[in-house]
Write an enzyme that holds these catalytic residues in place. Structure first.
Site, PDB file in Angstrom:
ATOM      1  N   ASP A  57     -12.359  -0.561  23.373  1.00 53.39           N
ATOM      2  CA  ASP A  57     -11.885  -1.771  22.708  1.00 53.39           C
ATOM      3  C   ASP A  57     -10.415  -1.541  22.358  1.00 53.39           C
ATOM      4  O   ASP A  57     -10.088  -0.761  21.461  1.00 53.39           O
ATOM      5  CB  ASP A  57     -12.727  -1.996  21.442  1.00 53.39           C
ATOM      6  CG  ASP A  57     -12.180  -3.125  20.582  1.00 53.39           C
ATOM      7  OD1 ASP A  57     -11.163  -3.749  20.957  1.00 53.39           O
ATOM      8  OD2 ASP A  57     -12.786  -3.374  19.518  1.00 53.39           O
ATOM      9  N   SER A 125      -0.027 -17.610  30.644  1.00 54.85           N
ATOM     10  CA  SER A 125      -0.727 -18.834  31.069  1.00 54.85           C
ATOM     11  C   SER A 125       0.190 -20.032  30.978  1.00 54.85           C
ATOM     12  O   SER A 125       1.077 -20.091  30.111  1.00 54.85           O
ATOM     13  CB  SER A 125      -1.930 -19.037  30.148  1.00 54.85           C
ATOM     14  OG  SER A 125      -2.427 -20.349  30.254  1.00 54.85           O
ATOM     15  N   TYR A 150      -6.041 -19.701  21.159  1.00 56.48           N
ATOM     16  CA  TYR A 150      -5.941 -18.945  22.423  1.00 56.48           C
ATOM     17  C   TYR A 150      -4.541 -19.113  23.025  1.00 56.48           C
ATOM     18  O   TYR A 150      -3.882 -18.133  23.384  1.00 56.48           O
ATOM     19  CB  TYR A 150      -7.016 -19.431  23.416  1.00 56.48           C
ATOM     20  CG  TYR A 150      -6.659 -19.111  24.845  1.00 56.48           C
ATOM     21  CD1 TYR A 150      -6.809 -17.825  25.339  1.00 56.48           C
ATOM     22  CD2 TYR A 150      -6.108 -20.088  25.684  1.00 56.48           C
ATOM     23  CE1 TYR A 150      -6.434 -17.516  26.643  1.00 56.48           C
ATOM     24  CE2 TYR A 150      -5.734 -19.791  26.987  1.00 56.48           C
ATOM     25  CZ  TYR A 150      -5.898 -18.505  27.451  1.00 56.48           C
ATOM     26  OH  TYR A 150      -5.513 -18.207  28.732  1.00 56.48           O
ATOM     27  N   LYS A 154      -1.107 -16.385  23.728  1.00 51.85           N
ATOM     28  CA  LYS A 154      -0.325 -16.140  24.945  1.00 51.85           C
ATOM     29  C   LYS A 154       1.168 -16.296  24.646  1.00 51.85           C
ATOM     30  O   LYS A 154       1.995 -15.496  25.089  1.00 51.85           O
ATOM     31  CB  LYS A 154      -0.760 -17.100  26.062  1.00 51.85           C
ATOM     32  CG  LYS A 154      -2.148 -16.810  26.595  1.00 51.85           C
ATOM     33  CD  LYS A 154      -2.233 -15.429  27.258  1.00 51.85           C
ATOM     34  CE  LYS A 154      -3.619 -15.052  27.691  1.00 51.85           C
ATOM     35  NZ  LYS A 154      -3.762 -13.656  28.110  1.00 51.85           N
TER      36      LYS A 154
END
Ligand code: UFG
Length: 340
Positions: A57, A125, A150, A154
């Site tokens: 992790d 993205s 989210y 980015k």
């Protein structure tokens, strides 16, 4: 050696295959939270090489340090895919997304600094553009307030890399992916369907396979030719190859500055109905669909200007929408057969 975080995931696994086939040595770091260890078997079948693998992790600093202690001296580059990517989940649990996506980025960069690993390629993205005022978008198109936590991770990650790279002597490239679809031609690796798909193409293939009854097209009252939203769908194998070209640009010392950004798309926008029709044409299978209401947070349209990547990375998308859709269908069928 190239460290590939998230290397058993969808885009990561396709990139690992391309790297191994190009002769790179690869070590994968992944927590297997959204992928399967059996992907390593598929990679080995496809390339004849089983990459070294560590289950870790990366948002855990001590665990990350311990893995880099074991591999750091051999590594010269990192491709960082590992991240959570479900838009809806990020709205429900923003702290999970900020912790996971940003802590892991910082931990990886700190370990790279410690072990003198200077080359870095990051999974960004087109979400950083939000709903752009003009399409296609170039890398100079201003980023907009992200639509979700989210998306924010980015954008924030890009800022972290941009700020750290010149100071820490990293050579970093962020690749802004448009909509990755498709699967490896072998049908041995692809996007692993976990639960009910959010994304269009897995929903289409599962509907075609009879796992979902009806695809809902989220809105046909957008200001586009057929009223449905437009995206730039990029074949995952083309996308994987863009990572190798980015790495080569760094390795060859061709970068203009310590941090560069490239759009990775096809340059073509297709509507949701184009995708449904394209799937039917490519496979001969009818997709049961109905028109539903708009989905919250969807932008009307976005597609890429890819000139910069075409020139600077010497890369362009070679596979079209139908090839991508038939490869997705091939993967869906293979996956169902193997897991029947
Ligand atoms: N769609 C449907 N029905 C479905 C699923 C999707 O009509 O069942 C439509 C969406 O409304 C959208 C298009 O298909 O118009 C594409 O949707 P996806 O969910 O496949 O992809 P998005 O463009 O929404 O998402 C992509 C990335 C995300 C990223 C987002 C940012 O997958 O990681 O772009 O805009 F955050």
């Amino acid at each position: 050696m190239v460290v590939v975080t998230g290397g058993t995931g969808y885009i990561g696994s396709h990139t690992v295959v391309e790297l191994l086939q190009a002769g790179y040595q690869v070590t994968i770091l992944d927590d297997l939270s959204n992928s399967n260890i059996e992907v390593l078997d598929a990679i080995e079948e496809l390339t004849g090489v089983r990459p070294e693998f560590f289950e870790v992790d990366l948002s855990d600093a001590a665990a990350t340090a311990s893995v880099f202690e074991q591999i750091g001296s051999e590594a010269d580059s990192t491709i960082h895919f590992a991240a959570k990517k479900a838009v809806g989940e990020s709205v429900q649990d923003p702290l999970l997304y900020y912790r996971n996506n940003l802590f892991s980025l910082v931990n990886v960069l700190e370990e790279m600094k410690k072990h003198d690993i200077r080359n870095f390629v990051f999974s960004s993205s087109c979400t950083v553009y939000g709903q752009p005022d003009v399409c296609p978008v170039t890398e100079a198109t201003p980023r907009k307030e992200a639509e979700s936590p989210y998306g924010n991770t980015k954008s924030m990650a890009e800022d972290i890399i941009r700020d750290a790279s010149p100071v820490e002597h990293f050579n970093s490239i962020s690749l802004r992916y448009f909509n990755p679809i498709g699967a490896h031609a072998s049908g041995k690796i692809g996007e692993l369907p976990v639960g009910i798909p959010n994304n269009l193409v897995p929903y289409v293939t599962q509907t075609a396979a009879g796992i979902r009854e009806t695809l809902t097209v989220h809105g046909n009252d957008y200001p586009t030719a057929d009223g449905t939203c437009i995206r730039d769908y990029i074949h995952v194998v083309d996308l994987a190859k863009a990572h190798l070209q980015a790495l080569k640009r760094i390795e060859d010392g061709r970068m203009d500055s310590a941090y560069e950004v490239f759009n990775v798309g096809t340059g073509n926008g297709y509507s949701v109905l184009d995708v449904v029709n394209g799937f039917e044409e490519a496979t001969g299978i009818k997709v049961n669909y109905r028109i539903g209401p708009r989905r919250a947070g969807d932008i009307t349209q976005v597609w890429a200007d890819t000139s910069l990547a075409n020139e600077a990375l010497n890369w362009k998308a070679e596979l079209g929408l139908k090839e991508a859709l038939s490869s997705s269908w091939n993967w869906e069928q293979n996956y169902r057969k193997q897991n029947a």
